[in-house]
Structure formats: structure tokens, C-alpha cells
Scaffold this active site. Structure first.
Site, short mmCIF file in Angstrom:
data_model
loop_
_atom_site.label_atom_id
_atom_site.label_comp_id
_atom_site.label_asym_id
_atom_site.label_seq_id
_atom_site.Cartn_x
_atom_site.Cartn_y
_atom_site.Cartn_z
CD GLU A 192 -2.70 -1.35 2.46
OE1 GLU A 192 -3.79 -1.94 2.45
OE2 GLU A 192 -2.12 -1.00 3.52
CG ASP A 259 -8.20 -6.41 11.51
OD1 ASP A 259 -8.08 -5.46 10.72
OD2 ASP A 259 -8.93 -7.39 11.30
#
Length: 309
Positions: A192, A259
Site C-alpha cells: 500500500e 487489525d
């Protein structure tokens, strides 16, 4: 207490074994022996906050379906505050099903609608965010690119963080990168970071350039680039890059590792830790969770046990 905003989902796991190949096609036949359901996406971030000892609330969107009801029941059992908006238009709850055989994922199926949520639903969710942000020590935006994170909602989340005077941490998607300007910390993975900056990360120079570009583009306080087996790199405005070697001893499944990272980072910051301290704790927590199979959480005891004496 941490508020998590974003794309919630239900993670279903079908566990079994493979004894033969199908005569109909060259695929394994999995004999299912058990079925489990877990909180996924933003809901898993909130579940990680709870397992680490913090209070958690989650704001997102579910459909009026069995998956949505199962997800809300799981939130209640986990002790996570439910600030979800329900879409009554037929939009389904995002529902991922993974088939696992002999500790290996065989296939995954997704049931979802990833288009942007309607304006009325965005307004309802914005109201829920404003209410749930009161008393939070940090806010997390967990973007899985499933339609919940819109320009309008992002403005409401940033406004809530500023009103409460708390850090806003973003687990990003490249498509929405420009929307995160005003966040405190972003946590892209290496791919990313490369896609968002146009910099190939092949060495330290490339890594540092990508980190600097993210800080300039988003005008954020810090960026934490997660790099899998290469650990993490923290870029903080006005400070030297801080690189952290991976703490993972064995890797079985990276599902939900991001997460765990952002949940640990946010909870540590809310508790008064510095950014480098928070990043190191997040690294140890990630090292624990990748050693588990499926969507998993970690406890304070597991994190402490992973830290060398």
C-alpha cells in the site's frame, strides 16, 4: 476506550480434512468437521481492543440479514459497544467464508456489496460516530474498501477526533488515501505504501522516501509501514525513522494481523505510551497473532510473554 469506525464483517470458518480429489474437477473434496464464526474487519479491530483490556465501540454498517444478526450477537458476547447502522434496503452484511483443511486455507468466498453507502445511511452512521466518540481515548478508521468509508463520513470522523482531542489512526486503502489528510497516524503495509507514493521499496533509501512522502501528502503526525517478515518502520514528523525487526517466531496465518497492529497501537497511545513504544508493542502483538490460525486476537499476557526479558 477506543472507537473503531469502518467496514465490519462476519468471518466464517469451515474446518475439515481432505482425503481425495473430486472426480468432477481437479479440486480437493473437503470433509467439513466444524464451523466457527468470528468478528471480522473493523469488528475484529474492536475485538482486539477488548482482548487487550480496553473498552471498545464499533461503528459501521450491517444488513438486516442472518449474518448481521450473528455479527451483532458476537459483538455483545465480546463486550464491544454496538454503534452500527442497519441498511434495510437489501444491502448484505459483508460475510467471508474460509475453508480450512489441515491448517491450510483451501478457498475463500465473499458475500458483499462494496458500493458506497447511501447518503441517508452515511448520515445515520455519522450520528452514531459522534455519539460513540464521547469518552474515547482514540479513534480508529478501519478501511476495507467495502463502501462505508466515504468522503462525507471521513469528514465526520476527523471532526469527531478533533472535537474529543484524541488521536485518529487509519488502516488505509490506497483508493481512499487522499481522504485521510488530517489523521494522526496511518498504518499502510508495504504494498500500500508503494502504491500510494509511487516509490518501490527495495532498500532502506526507498523505504525512507516512501515514509517521507506519506507524511508530506497526508500532513499526518506519523506513518507506520508494516513489512511482514521485515518488521515495521515508523516515520514521525521531526524524528529519525525508527525500524523494528519482526517479532514473529512462526507464521501460520496473517489473517487479521493488521487489525491487531492498529488496535494495539491505538490502545497504547490512548494509555499514554509514546509512538515508538506503541509501535514496538504492536509489533510484538502481531508476532503473536500470526502464529494462530484464523481471525484471532491477543491478550496482554501473550504480548508480555513475547517481549524478551
Amino acid at each position: 476506550r477506543v472507537l473503531v469506525v469502518g467496514d465490519v464483517m462476519l468471518d466464517e470458518f469451515l474446518w475439515g480434512r481432505v482425503a481425495r480429489i473430486s472426480p468432477e474437477a481437479p479440486v480437493p473434496v473437503v470433509e467439513i468437521t466444524s464451523q466457527t464464526f468470528h468478528l471480522g474487519g473493523a469488528a475484529n479491530v474492536a475485538s482486539n481492543v477488548r482482548s487487550l483490556g480496553g473498552g471498545a465501540a464499533v461503528a459501521g454498517v450491517v444488513g438486516g440479514d442472518d449474518a448481521g444478526r450473528r455479527l451483532r450477537d458476537a459483538l455483545a458476547r465480546s463486550g464491544v459497544e454496538d454503534a452500527l447502522a442497519v441498511d434495510g434496503s437489501g444491502r448484505p452484511t459483508t460475510h467471508k467464508t474460509r475453508i480450512i483443511a489441515h491448517h491450510q486455507q483451501v478457498v475463500r468466498t465473499d458475500r458483499e456489496e462494496a458500493g458506497e453507502i447511501a447518503a441517508a445511511l452515511e448520515d445515520a452512521l455519522g450520528d452514531a460516530v459522534r455519539q460513540a466518540a464521547r469518552g474515547a481515548g482514540a479513534i480508529i478508521l478501519s478501511d476495507y474498501n467495502k463502501g462505508v468509508v466515504t468522503r462525507g463520513l471521513m469528514k465526520k470522523v476527523i471532526a469527531a477526533a478533533r472535537r474529543e482531542g484524541v488521536p485518529l489512526l487509519v488502516d488505509p486503502k490506497v483508493r481512499h488515501f487522499a481522504l485521510y489528510r488530517g489523521a494522526t497516524v496511518v498504518t499502510p503495509n508495504q504494498m500500500e505504501a508503494e502504491q500510494a507514493t509511487g516509490v518501490r521499496i527495495r532498500d532502506e533509501a526507498g523505504l525512507h522516501e516512501a515514509g517521507r512522502r506519506i507524511l508530506r501528502t497526508l500532513r499526518c503526525r506519523a506513518a507506520l509501514i508494516t513489512r511482514g517478515e521485515h518488521g515495521m518502520a515508523l516515520f514521525e514528523e521531526g524524528a529519525k525513522p525508527f525500524e523494528i525487526a519482526t517479532a514473529a517466531q512462526q507464521v501460520f496465518d496473517v489473517t487479521g494481523a493488521g487489525d491487531t497492529v492498529i488496535a494495539t497501537l491505538a490502545l497504547a497511545l490512548a494509555a499514554g505510551a509514546s509512538l515508538p513504544e506503541s509501535a514496538m508493542l504492536a509489533n510484538y502483538a502481531a508476532g503473536v497473532v500470526v502464529g494462530k490460525i484464523g481471525t484471532a486476537t491477543v491478550s496482554p499476557e501473550e504480548v508480555l510473554a513475547a517481549i524478551p526479558a
